[in-house]
Design an enzyme around this catalytic site. Sequence first.
Site, PDB file in Angstrom:
ATOM      1  N   ASP A  10      -6.073  -0.143   7.372  1.00 48.46           N
ATOM      2  CA  ASP A  10      -5.348   0.332   8.262  1.00 48.46           C
ATOM      3  C   ASP A  10      -6.059   1.376   9.443  1.00 48.46           C
ATOM      4  OD1 ASP A  10      -2.670   1.554   9.323  1.00 48.46           O
ATOM      5  OD2 ASP A  10      -3.597   3.396   8.593  1.00 48.46           O
TER       6      ASP A  10
ATOM      7  N   GLU B  17      -6.125  -1.341   1.454  1.00 50.98           N
ATOM      8  CA  GLU B  17      -4.942  -1.343   2.444  1.00 50.98           C
ATOM      9  C   GLU B  17      -5.147   0.086   3.084  1.00 50.98           C
ATOM     10  OE1 GLU B  17      -0.307   0.156   2.721  1.00 50.98           O
ATOM     11  OE2 GLU B  17      -1.010  -0.777   1.020  1.00 50.98           O
TER      12      GLU B  17
ATOM     13  N   GLU C 254      -3.620  -5.780   6.097  1.00 52.58           N
ATOM     14  CA  GLU C 254      -4.469  -4.220   6.146  1.00 52.58           C
ATOM     15  C   GLU C 254      -5.542  -4.429   4.904  1.00 52.58           C
ATOM     16  OE1 GLU C 254      -1.541  -1.134   8.089  1.00 52.58           O
ATOM     17  OE2 GLU C 254      -1.529  -1.157   6.141  1.00 52.58           O
TER      18      GLU C 254
ATOM     19  N   ASP D 213       0.992  -5.087   4.179  1.00 50.59           N
ATOM     20  CA  ASP D 213       0.031  -4.549   3.482  1.00 50.59           C
ATOM     21  C   ASP D 213      -1.124  -5.410   2.953  1.00 50.59           C
ATOM     22  OD1 ASP D 213       1.754  -2.242   3.604  1.00 50.59           O
ATOM     23  OD2 ASP D 213       2.451  -2.391   1.425  1.00 50.59           O
TER      24      ASP D 213
END
Length: 226
Positions: free
Chosen positions: A46, A42, A118, A115
């Site tokens: 991101d 994640e 990502e 989440d």
Amino acid sequence: MEPIKNLPRLCRTLGYEFSDIRLLEQALTHRSASNQHNERLEFLGDSILSIVISDALFHQFPKATEGDLSRMRATLVRGDTLAVIAKEFKLGDYLNLGPGELKSGGFRRESILADAVEAIIGAVYLDADLETCRSLLLGWYETRLADIKPGVGQKDAKTLLQEYLQGMKKPLPEYQVTQVEGEAHDQTFTVECRVTDLADAVVGVGSSRRKAEQMAAAQVLELLNQ
């Protein structure tokens, strides 16, 4: 880590076939289910999402200001947008959750869904490379990038509320966290927002302090515009 069923079907939905399917399994695994969870993926995803969307906006809007570019990026990469994408992919059907999260409906929780998106981006990067991620993400975001425009529509609720009050020569809003619930990795924040034109505080709830403040500010704006 338990194998997750129907991953070939999910790969077709995502538009990417993994060479190492274990990366996708990890991306779909919440920390409540295994020590081999998706939080590091994640973190990676991101950053990749941010650079890909930043680059796309930079070239799509050569005359946009830094502020407009930042606001458009924030709109495209924020949690609720990612949660919508997750629902389009039906990611909730594939998540590997612990018994507690499963019982409490974690497969519907927007923060967990966002989440996971990502984490999948991070998994694709490790399985392939940045250019593959870029191509995939631009496909996922094709309609959203086509629809987004610079301007006031991209300002968040806190900014709009502040500008509204400044225009009316009123004091700025005051925000106060009144409650924090849940474990450190999955908290819920309750925030009160007070403005002089409303007798009572307005409450916002979110998975972070910032999101709760934004929720409260949006409700204050709605009340002030009635």
